[in-house]
Design a protein around this motif. Structure first.
Motif, PDB file in Angstrom:
ATOM      1  N   LEU A  50       0.868  -1.173   0.000  1.00  0.00           N
ATOM      2  CA  LEU A  50       0.000   0.000   0.000  1.00  0.00           C
ATOM      3  C   LEU A  50       0.903   1.221   0.000  1.00  0.00           C
ATOM      4  N   ASP A  51       0.986   1.870  -1.138  1.00  0.00           N
ATOM      5  CA  ASP A  51       1.806   3.066  -1.304  1.00  0.00           C
ATOM      6  C   ASP A  51       0.905   4.282  -1.126  1.00  0.00           C
ATOM      7  N   PRO A  52       1.103   5.079  -0.082  1.00  0.00           N
ATOM      8  CA  PRO A  52       0.205   6.207   0.153  1.00  0.00           C
ATOM      9  C   PRO A  52       0.199   7.237  -0.973  1.00  0.00           C
ATOM     10  N   ARG A  53       1.217   7.235  -1.822  1.00  0.00           N
ATOM     11  CA  ARG A  53       1.253   8.185  -2.943  1.00  0.00           C
ATOM     12  C   ARG A  53       0.573   7.634  -4.185  1.00  0.00           C
ATOM     13  N   ALA A  54       0.370   6.340  -4.219  1.00  0.00           N
ATOM     14  CA  ALA A  54      -0.333   5.686  -5.326  1.00  0.00           C
ATOM     15  C   ALA A  54      -1.014   4.444  -4.773  1.00  0.00           C
ATOM     16  N   PRO A  55      -2.076   4.638  -3.989  1.00  0.00           N
ATOM     17  CA  PRO A  55      -2.643   3.516  -3.242  1.00  0.00           C
ATOM     18  C   PRO A  55      -3.388   2.472  -4.070  1.00  0.00           C
ATOM     19  N   GLY A  56      -3.788   2.798  -5.278  1.00  0.00           N
ATOM     20  CA  GLY A  56      -4.579   1.853  -6.062  1.00  0.00           C
ATOM     21  C   GLY A  56      -6.025   1.862  -5.610  1.00  0.00           C
ATOM     22  N   GLU A  57      -6.662   0.724  -5.721  1.00  0.00           N
ATOM     23  CA  GLU A  57      -8.079   0.590  -5.367  1.00  0.00           C
ATOM     24  C   GLU A  57      -8.236   0.114  -3.927  1.00  0.00           C
ATOM     25  N   ALA A  58      -9.192   0.682  -3.229  1.00  0.00           N
ATOM     26  CA  ALA A  58      -9.459   0.274  -1.848  1.00  0.00           C
ATOM     27  C   ALA A  58      -9.784  -1.211  -1.774  1.00  0.00           C
ATOM     28  N   SER A  59     -10.484  -1.726  -2.786  1.00  0.00           N
ATOM     29  CA  SER A  59     -10.886  -3.142  -2.785  1.00  0.00           C
ATOM     30  C   SER A  59      -9.687  -4.092  -2.872  1.00  0.00           C
ATOM     31  N   ASP A  60      -8.512  -3.567  -3.230  1.00  0.00           N
ATOM     32  CA  ASP A  60      -7.311  -4.395  -3.219  1.00  0.00           C
ATOM     33  C   ASP A  60      -6.854  -4.693  -1.789  1.00  0.00           C
ATOM     34  N   PHE A  61      -7.298  -3.870  -0.833  1.00  0.00           N
ATOM     35  CA  PHE A  61      -6.810  -3.978   0.532  1.00  0.00           C
ATOM     36  C   PHE A  61      -7.905  -4.224   1.576  1.00  0.00           C
ATOM     37  N   TYR A  62      -9.155  -3.937   1.199  1.00  0.00           N
ATOM     38  CA  TYR A  62     -10.272  -4.065   2.132  1.00  0.00           C
ATOM     39  C   TYR A  62     -11.439  -4.775   1.469  1.00  0.00           C
TER      40      TYR A  62
END
Length: 178
Positions: A50-62
């Motif tokens: 999880l890169d705070p400058r390029a976090p991607g999609e929330a569904s990738d992590f939650y």
């Protein structure tokens, strides 16, 4: 100064403090007992960073949902929310604690402060015990100790989580920053 039940009822009566819904057992000796809401987000086990400058999609992590029963697995991290929507005045902050009944099951929450001027449902991280624990929305789950500031905050909270309802993911995710 920690506010007593008498102080809290006084703030509710004049409208400086809002708790909705307010139940008969919400106001306690030195704080508010808040109930668990139906929404939750489980932290996904992933190899992704999880890169705070390029976090991607929330569904990738939650993985987020709602339920009438929520099981917190051993060592699992989840985000839950309160049923109550609260509004603190600019001269009161809150300290969130797990009610002792739940702490005795081994569930843990990190230290959480509710800033003066905050308004919304609280999103709380919960860390699981050594065994699965079933939670039921509507049960008293958190104790919010209210603390009167020596003077009102010059800049009461007006951040991105103001007015939140349900579980609110980190503001890193664009679709969640409203």
């Amino acid at each position: 100064m920690i506010l007593s039940d008498r102080d809290i009822r006084g703030l509710l009566a004049i409208g400086d403090l809002v708790v909705n819904p307010l139940s008969g057992d919400t106001v306690r000796e030195n704080g508010l007992d808040l109930r668990l809401g139906r929404g939750y987000c489980r932290f996904r086990s992933t190899g992704r960073v999880l890169d705070p400058r390029a976090p991607g999609e929330a569904s990738d992590f939650y993985e987020c949902s709602e339920a009438d029963e929520i099981i917190v697995g051993p060592g699992e991290h989840m985000l839950l929310h309160t049923l109550e929507y609260i509004r603190l005045p600019s001269y009161v902050a809150g300290l969130v604690n797990l009610r002792s009944t739940w702490a005795r099951t081994g569930i843990y929450i990190p230290a959480t402060v509710v800033d003066a001027g905050f308004e919304g449902q609280l999103t709380i991280e919960v860390i699981g015990s050594g065994f699965p624990v079933k939670l039921y929305p509507g049960d008293r789950f958190l104790h919010l100790v209210l603390v009167k500031l020596q003077s009102p905050a010059e800049n009461p909270y007006k951040g991105r989580y103001q007015g939140q309802r349900g579980v609110r993911l980190p503001k890193l995710f664009a679709e969640n920053t409203g």
